[in-house]
Motif scaffolding. Structure first.
Motif, PDB file in Angstrom:
ATOM      1  N   ASP A 106       0.918  -1.242   0.057  1.00 33.72           N
ATOM      2  CA  ASP A 106       0.033  -0.096  -0.127  1.00 33.72           C
ATOM      3  C   ASP A 106       0.749   1.202  -0.042  1.00 33.72           C
ATOM      4  O   ASP A 106       0.517   2.108  -0.585  1.00 33.72           O
ATOM      5  CB  ASP A 106      -0.799   0.005   1.201  1.00 33.72           C
ATOM      6  N   GLU A 107       1.890   1.181   1.043  1.00 32.05           N
ATOM      7  CA  GLU A 107       2.886   2.348   0.938  1.00 32.05           C
ATOM      8  C   GLU A 107       3.819   2.550  -0.351  1.00 32.05           C
ATOM      9  O   GLU A 107       3.976   3.747  -0.836  1.00 32.05           O
ATOM     10  CB  GLU A 107       3.683   2.338   2.095  1.00 32.05           C
ATOM     11  N   ARG A 312       5.319   0.025   6.363  1.00 33.38           N
ATOM     12  CA  ARG A 312       5.064   1.277   5.749  1.00 33.38           C
ATOM     13  C   ARG A 312       6.330   1.985   6.229  1.00 33.38           C
ATOM     14  O   ARG A 312       6.770   2.510   5.064  1.00 33.38           O
ATOM     15  CB  ARG A 312       4.117   2.247   6.563  1.00 33.38           C
ATOM     16  N   GLN A 316       8.596   3.626   3.072  1.00 29.36           N
ATOM     17  CA  GLN A 316       8.972   4.961   3.037  1.00 29.36           C
ATOM     18  C   GLN A 316      10.556   5.160   2.895  1.00 29.36           C
ATOM     19  O   GLN A 316      11.045   6.032   2.111  1.00 29.36           O
ATOM     20  CB  GLN A 316       8.522   5.818   4.509  1.00 29.36           C
TER      21      GLN A 316
END
Length: 338
Positions: A106-107, A312, A316
């Motif tokens: 998702d990230e 996540r 990132q």
């Protein structure tokens, strides 16, 4: 397409074709919608078996890198040369590892290719996966949990040597002695558990004994045992470590720390069978938060890292090209079972 077949290379020939296409895309010498040589043309020019070229093209097609047009041939499909490709190597796909996986996806966003492979705690299988996928990805995200045997201890530094440090992302476990500029989003299993148990000392005080159910047939970091033992000794608690709840009868005034859901279910079943009230007569503390633990037996108290945050954070760091080592949040979630 610039292609050179190295007959002496340990890399299979079909993989050499795949790497040539990926290199062409990444360097800009191959562009979207550009036509590739046909299977027959490539096999004839480089004296390759037709099956070898076909296997390479099938792999590239499956990964969405090329597409076939009936009656015309194969064409570059990838959107841009900077499309991020990530190989995720996990030891197993449990409920909480799925949370990490989907948070990572998702990230990173829909433009990223993330391929998942399982090494099943097997160092030899892991080494094979690295060799097979060498130079095909910008990042190799690794959960470095392996079975260790006294006769053949796993040398993690040697095992990870096949991955360039700037492409390596460690998940769940850090390796302090590992050199190079790599990423790590990790748990400190020994200290995390100790501190989480400290946070629940007011709940544990009413129990006379602490028992850790630490399976011998499922691989978990032994740092967990050290964290548990240190806490019990520091608080002068009677304690024991068992490897299973099979053939075991639950005891009054005892708090159990469990890692496997099967042991958790067995303890809950026995507590009901013997008329024991969770959180009063007997306590249960489980590892790793899942939706089931929130509702099972009016709520199971849990010690857990934030698995979604782990995925996540790793994503990132990759997207921003930052080479950092970050300890993931870990804590105690209070519910009725303790």
């Amino acid at each position: 397409m610039q292609l050179t077949i190295n007959e002496r290379s340990s890399t299979p020939k079909y993989r050499q074709i795949v790497e040539a296409v990926l290199h062409g895309i990444e360097t800009g010498s191959l562009h979207r919608d550009e036509q590739l040589p046909s299977i027959n043309e490539l096999s004839e020019e480089f004296y390759l078996a037709r099956d070898t070229v076909e296997k390479a093209y099938k792999f590239l097609k499956k990964e969405g890198i090329i597409q076939s047009v009936r009656g015309k041939g194969y064409f570059i499909r990838r959107e841009s040369p900077d499309q991020l490709r990530v190989l995720l190597l996990m030891n197993k796909l449990s409920a909480y590892k799925k949370i990490i996986y989907y948070a990572l996806l998702d990230e990173l966003g829909p433009g990223t290719v993330v391929d998942l492979r399982l090494h099943h705690h097997d160092a030899a299988q892991f080494a094979h996966l690295i060799r097979e996928n060498q130079d095909l990805y910008q990042y190799y995200v690794v959960m470095p949990h392996f079975y260790e045997q006294a006769s053949r201890p796993v040398n993690l530094q040697a095992l990870l040597a096949g991955i360039p440090s700037e492409k390596l992302v460690l998940l769940d476990k850090n390796i302090p002695d590992l050199t190079g500029n790599h990423v790590a989003v990790y748990q400190d299993f020994e200290h995390d558990l100790y501190e989480a148990l400290e946070a629940g000392t007011d709940l544990l005080e009413k129990y006379q004994k602490l028992i850790l159910i630490f399976p011998k047939d499922v691989h978990y970091p032994t740092d967990i045992v050290r964290g548990f033992r240190n806490y019990a000794i520091h608080h002068k608690k009677d304690f024991a470590i068992l490897d299973t709840t099979n053939q075991y009868t639950i005891e009054l005034h005892t708090a159990y720390i469990v890692l496997e859901d099967s042991d958790l279910a067995e303890l809950v079943r026995q507590a009901r069978q013997h008329g024991m009230i969770l959180g009063q007569d007997v306590g249960i503390l489980a590892f790793n938060e899942t939706p089931l633990k929130e509702v099972l037996a009016n709520g199971i108290t849990v010690v857990s890292t934030d698995h979604e945050q782990m995925g996540r954070t790793a994503a990132q760091l990759m997207l921003s090209r930052r080479f950092e080592k970050i300890k993931n949040p870990f804590g105690l979630i209070r519910r009725g079972s303790l």
